[in-house]
Design an enzyme around this catalytic site. Sequence first.
Site, PDB file in Angstrom:
ATOM      1  N   ALA A   1      24.714  43.447  64.137  1.00  0.00           N
ATOM      2  CA  ALA A   1      24.648  44.978  64.988  1.00  0.00           C
ATOM      3  C   ALA A   1      23.747  45.908  64.055  1.00  0.00           C
ATOM      4  CB  ALA A   1      25.865  45.256  65.481  1.00  0.00           C
TER       5      ALA A   1
ATOM      6  N   PRO B   1      21.036  47.970  62.396  1.00  0.00           N
ATOM      7  CA  PRO B   1      21.604  49.478  61.946  1.00  0.00           C
ATOM      8  C   PRO B   1      22.555  50.076  63.457  1.00  0.00           C
ATOM      9  CG  PRO B   1      19.324  49.794  62.465  1.00  0.00           C
ATOM     10  CD  PRO B   1      19.548  48.337  62.334  1.00  0.00           C
ATOM     11  N   GLY B   2      22.048  49.401  64.758  1.00  0.00           N
ATOM     12  CA  GLY B   2      22.967  49.931  65.832  1.00  0.00           C
ATOM     13  C   GLY B   2      22.113  50.109  66.979  1.00  0.00           C
ATOM     14  N   GLY B   3      21.045  49.875  66.891  1.00  0.00           N
ATOM     15  CA  GLY B   3      20.189  49.980  68.337  1.00  0.00           C
ATOM     16  C   GLY B   3      20.826  49.472  69.625  1.00  0.00           C
TER      17      GLY B   3
ATOM     18  N   GLU C   1      28.528  43.557  61.624  1.00  0.00           N
ATOM     19  CA  GLU C   1      27.515  43.545  60.722  1.00  0.00           C
ATOM     20  C   GLU C   1      28.090  42.814  59.610  1.00  0.00           C
ATOM     21  OE1 GLU C   1      23.910  43.575  60.591  1.00  0.00           O
ATOM     22  OE2 GLU C   1      24.339  42.866  58.552  1.00  0.00           O
TER      23      GLU C   1
ATOM     24  N   CYS D   1      12.962  39.487  67.358  1.00  0.00           N
ATOM     25  CA  CYS D   1      11.615  40.164  67.141  1.00  0.00           C
ATOM     26  C   CYS D   1      10.549  39.439  66.459  1.00  0.00           C
ATOM     27  CB  CYS D   1      11.726  41.535  66.421  1.00  0.00           C
ATOM     28  SG  CYS D   1      12.633  41.629  65.066  1.00  0.00           S
TER      29      CYS D   1
HETATM   30  N1  SAM Z   1      20.786  44.607  66.422  1.00  0.00           N
HETATM   31  C1  SAM Z   1      20.227  45.477  65.620  1.00  0.00           C
HETATM   32  C2  SAM Z   1      19.849  46.681  66.294  1.00  0.00           C
HETATM   33  O1  SAM Z   1      19.467  46.617  67.532  1.00  0.00           O
HETATM   34  O2  SAM Z   1      19.849  47.845  65.586  1.00  0.00           O
HETATM   35  C3  SAM Z   1      19.296  44.756  64.743  1.00  0.00           C
HETATM   36  C4  SAM Z   1      19.691  43.594  64.012  1.00  0.00           C
HETATM   37  S1  SAM Z   1      18.681  42.681  62.907  1.00  0.00           S
HETATM   38  C5  SAM Z   1      17.463  41.970  63.919  1.00  0.00           C
HETATM   39  C6  SAM Z   1      19.770  41.184  62.585  1.00  0.00           C
HETATM   40  C7  SAM Z   1      20.860  41.608  61.605  1.00  0.00           C
HETATM   41  O3  SAM Z   1      21.618  40.359  61.366  1.00  0.00           O
HETATM   42  C8  SAM Z   1      20.789  42.300  60.482  1.00  0.00           C
HETATM   43  O4  SAM Z   1      21.441  43.590  60.258  1.00  0.00           O
HETATM   44  C9  SAM Z   1      21.216  41.442  59.362  1.00  0.00           C
HETATM   45  O5  SAM Z   1      21.787  42.254  58.326  1.00  0.00           O
HETATM   46  C10 SAM Z   1      22.200  40.509  60.033  1.00  0.00           C
HETATM   47  N2  SAM Z   1      22.458  39.176  59.536  1.00  0.00           N
HETATM   48  C11 SAM Z   1      21.826  38.699  58.344  1.00  0.00           C
HETATM   49  N3  SAM Z   1      22.155  37.488  58.129  1.00  0.00           N
HETATM   50  C12 SAM Z   1      23.083  37.145  58.983  1.00  0.00           C
HETATM   51  C13 SAM Z   1      23.848  36.065  59.293  1.00  0.00           C
HETATM   52  N4  SAM Z   1      23.847  34.834  58.435  1.00  0.00           N
HETATM   53  N5  SAM Z   1      24.770  36.261  60.241  1.00  0.00           N
HETATM   54  C14 SAM Z   1      24.808  37.152  61.126  1.00  0.00           C
HETATM   55  N6  SAM Z   1      23.925  38.379  60.943  1.00  0.00           N
HETATM   56  C15 SAM Z   1      23.250  38.278  59.636  1.00  0.00           C
END
Ligand code: SAM
Length: 454
Positions: A109, A111-113, A132, A229
Amino acid sequence: MKALPDVLTEKLKGVKGYDEQAFLNAHQLPAVTSVRLHPAKQSNAFINNDPVPWCPEGRYLDERPVFTTDPLYHAGAYYVQEASSMFLDHLLKHLLPDNKNLRVLDLCAAPGGKSTLLASFLDKSSLLVSNEVIRTRASILEENMLRWGYMNTWVTSNDPKDLGKLHGYFDVIVVDAPCSGSGLFRKDAKALADWSEANVQLCSQRQHRILADVWPALKENGILVYATCSYSPEEDEQVLQWLNEHYDVEPLTVPLKEAWGITEIRNGAACAYRFFPDKVKGEGFFIAAVRKKAAADTLKPQRFKTGNDKKIQQQAAYLLQPSDDIAYLHIKDEYCAVIAEHEKDIALLQQYVYLRKTGLVLGTPAAKEWLPAHDVALSVNRGNGIPFVQVNKEQALRYLKKEDLQLPDTAKGWHIIQYEGLGLGWIKALSGRVNNYLPKHWRIRMEITDADWQ
Ligand code: SAM
């Protein structure tokens, strides 16, 4: 901009909707800037800007301002979010016409978008668990959720495996997976510099693992939303294909308007939506939804004794708008408000996960008075009777820098600092001075230039 990796563009040649020249040309243009407005914190910020076609609260900006020097950003009047990813709003509205009494997990989640979007979408009877795994990122998530101001949004910081132990608990799980980030090349030079085929493979393996780990937590007939993404099929279609082959799922579709430029992908039984920057006004994005058809185990309901503390109801009635569906709980030296129906979920969740934030913190009773929490100032449920001081932009920025404010005519006591009608935080006026109660770690650290004060 550095040239795009040949291995990536070669691979994309087989992908539906990929037009190499148009794609390369689009990468010579700057990234699109957009924000999503808070539906309950009405302000004048960006209301007349062009809307994002698939999200009524989304707005395009002509250029990227310095958001840090806008007090409305700090008040949670809007969230800076990439336009393509706001498509989640369209998906939710079609797949979940009834947004009530749901248990929703946003697994990756920070940073929270997506979580702030989910919070705006869900009825207050629903509970959103924003998770997170990385601790430092979880604190940013917590801050953004606090700023968005909803009591029915909780924050956890766990590995997907832990959340997977909540068998059959969630109606909806959103997995916005960590990925190789090719969709963000225009926004983030580091994503391009760090891109490699090996990393795509690594991400793909991690995405499979995350989905397999969390899958048991989805109810029968529950909905899984998967997004990245990245443009790489190994992280997108192939992950969905694997999900189709290993689990009993029904791919879900939503109506699209041709003018939006979104590419609908059908790959065997899988169905998904891809956003190319030469076709949509937004960055690269991939999203799909499936329904779980298989029966799921369920958790045994936990016995619990209500912790609802009637003693603080009087204080709470002042801090929050009156409501008879709230429980007031004493958690970790503080009092929190949660939707009463969600109290039983605390015991259930705590068996397996670390609850970082449970509902809305009201404050702490001290020897002589109640110390109100920052949450209240930013909450959409804030009580109408709390005294407030309306400030101009310069005063708001000085408050947000945690400087001392000169507010000589302010009556003694606690007040909320408001900018254009929205709360920023607390002050306490004493005789001859005002104490600034903005939490230290929330303060603006950057230098503010002369032009920004006005
Ligand atoms: N959903 C967020 C938003 O809309 O702001 C963006 C999420 S970003 C694409 C992916 C997230 O997954 C990151 O915050 C990262 O720290 C976390 N992450 C990294 N490794 C992970 C893992 N093994 N399991 C779950 N989450 C993980």
